[in-house]
Motif scaffolding. Structure first.
Motif, short mmCIF file in Angstrom:
data_model
loop_
_atom_site.label_atom_id
_atom_site.label_comp_id
_atom_site.label_asym_id
_atom_site.label_seq_id
_atom_site.Cartn_x
_atom_site.Cartn_y
_atom_site.Cartn_z
N ASP A 106 -5.71 1.12 -14.20
CA ASP A 106 -7.07 0.82 -13.70
C ASP A 106 -7.27 -0.67 -13.45
N SER A 107 -6.37 -1.27 -12.66
CA SER A 107 -6.42 -2.70 -12.37
C SER A 107 -6.66 -2.92 -10.88
N ILE A 108 -7.56 -3.86 -10.55
CA ILE A 108 -7.84 -4.15 -9.14
C ILE A 108 -6.63 -4.73 -8.44
N ALA A 109 -5.83 -5.55 -9.17
CA ALA A 109 -4.64 -6.16 -8.57
C ALA A 109 -3.63 -5.09 -8.18
N ILE A 110 -3.38 -4.14 -9.07
CA ILE A 110 -2.41 -3.07 -8.78
C ILE A 110 -2.94 -2.16 -7.69
N THR A 111 -4.25 -1.94 -7.67
CA THR A 111 -4.84 -1.12 -6.61
C THR A 111 -4.62 -1.78 -5.24
N LEU A 112 -4.83 -3.09 -5.16
CA LEU A 112 -4.63 -3.81 -3.90
C LEU A 112 -3.16 -3.81 -3.49
N VAL A 113 -2.27 -3.98 -4.46
CA VAL A 113 -0.83 -3.94 -4.15
C VAL A 113 -0.45 -2.57 -3.61
N ALA A 114 -0.99 -1.51 -4.21
CA ALA A 114 -0.71 -0.15 -3.74
C ALA A 114 -1.18 0.02 -2.30
N MET A 115 -2.35 -0.52 -1.97
CA MET A 115 -2.86 -0.43 -0.61
C MET A 115 -1.94 -1.16 0.37
N ILE A 116 -1.46 -2.34 -0.03
CA ILE A 116 -0.58 -3.12 0.83
C ILE A 116 0.74 -2.38 1.06
N VAL A 117 1.27 -1.76 0.02
CA VAL A 117 2.50 -0.97 0.16
C VAL A 117 2.26 0.19 1.13
N MET A 118 1.13 0.86 0.99
CA MET A 118 0.79 1.95 1.91
C MET A 118 0.73 1.45 3.34
#
Length: 264
Positions: A60-72
């Motif tokens: 539940d981290s905003i940084a990991i969420t953003l990284v996941a979006m970038i990978v997508m």
């Protein structure tokens, strides 16, 4: 609560692919192998995604969420490239798809999460990633289709475009009709989908919420929001991609440079 489905049931559902294989054989379409590979790839990707999402939801981290979006976004850019018969450079096309999709996706998704959905926290990956995925997937389709139609139209209409350029029109003036045709083609699936929702189809997000025992009206409201976001993202993505390709295949002296398209 939606009941779990065993892998034995999934195997039974997979047998329906035999219909596609039969049609391919009967009509000599030659897509049987591709269908099998796509089916296996889909299963592997979804299983891996399920495990990754479990971990992301727990962190539940905003940084990991953003990284996941970038990978997508990176994978989406590669998919845009694969759908082009005449890409304006492999790296350029993949980078364009990724950049446009991420820019439009973030521009639309993040304010929606904070202002409209108001999840707790607002960047909750359980809400942000599925929403971004739906929006980005539709934008990817619009971008890919726009670039595909535009590259073919540029080759087909090259003499007309060059004639207009020779008469003193700027590159964007000469390319105007071709750009409009490509953008319209890129947006047509989104418009068709919006028009058929609620009459022909019950869309994915609404179906998922209903299966999870959500109130149908609440599910419908969420689907409305998603479709408005998809419409806006697809439009922004199609326009940005079309004008970027137009800039790529012309130069500062307002000449058409089809040599920058592969396979021409």
């Amino acid at each position: 609560m939606t009941p779990d489905i065993g892998f034995d049931k999934i195997l039974i559902a997979a047998l329906f692919l035999l219909i596609n294989g039969g049609i391919s054989l009967a009509l000599s379409l030659g897509i049987g192998r591709s269908l099998l590979i796509a089916g296996v790839r889909m299963v592997v990707q979804l299983v891996l995604l399920a495990f990754v999402l479990r971990w992301i939801f727990e962190v539940d981290s905003i940084a990991i969420t953003l990284v996941a979006m970038i990978v997508m976004g990176g994978f989406a850019g590669y998919e845009v490239l694969l759908r082009q018969a005449h890409p304006a450079g492999r790296l350029w096309t993949a980078s364009l798809g990724t950049t446009v999709m991420l820019s439009c996706g973030f521009l639309i998704t993040l304010p929606t999460l904070a202002v409209i959905v108001q999840a707790e926290p607002w960047f909750s990956p359980r809400v942000a990633l599925p929403m971004f995925g739906m929006i980005a997937g539709s934008a990817m389709g619009s971008i890919a289709l726009t670039l595909h139609v535009l590259s073919h139209a540029l080759i087909r209409d090259a003499l007309i475009i060059e004639a207009r350029l020779s008469m003193g029109e700027s590159k964007f003036q000469a390319l105007g009709p071709t750009l409009r045709t490509a953008i319209r083609s890129g947006l047509l699936p989104t418009v068709t989908n919006m028009a058929s929702i609620g009459v022909v189809s019950i869309p994915g997000m609404m179906t998922g919420q209903i299966l999870a025992n959500a109130d149908p009206l609440t599910a419908a409201k969420y689907q409305m929001v998603i479709m408005f976001l998809i419409s806006a993202t697809s439009a922004l993505g199609a326009v940005a991609a079309a004008y970027a390709l137009a800039w790529r295949v012309t130069d500062q002296r307002h000449r058409l440079r089809l040599d920058r398209l592969r396979g021409v």
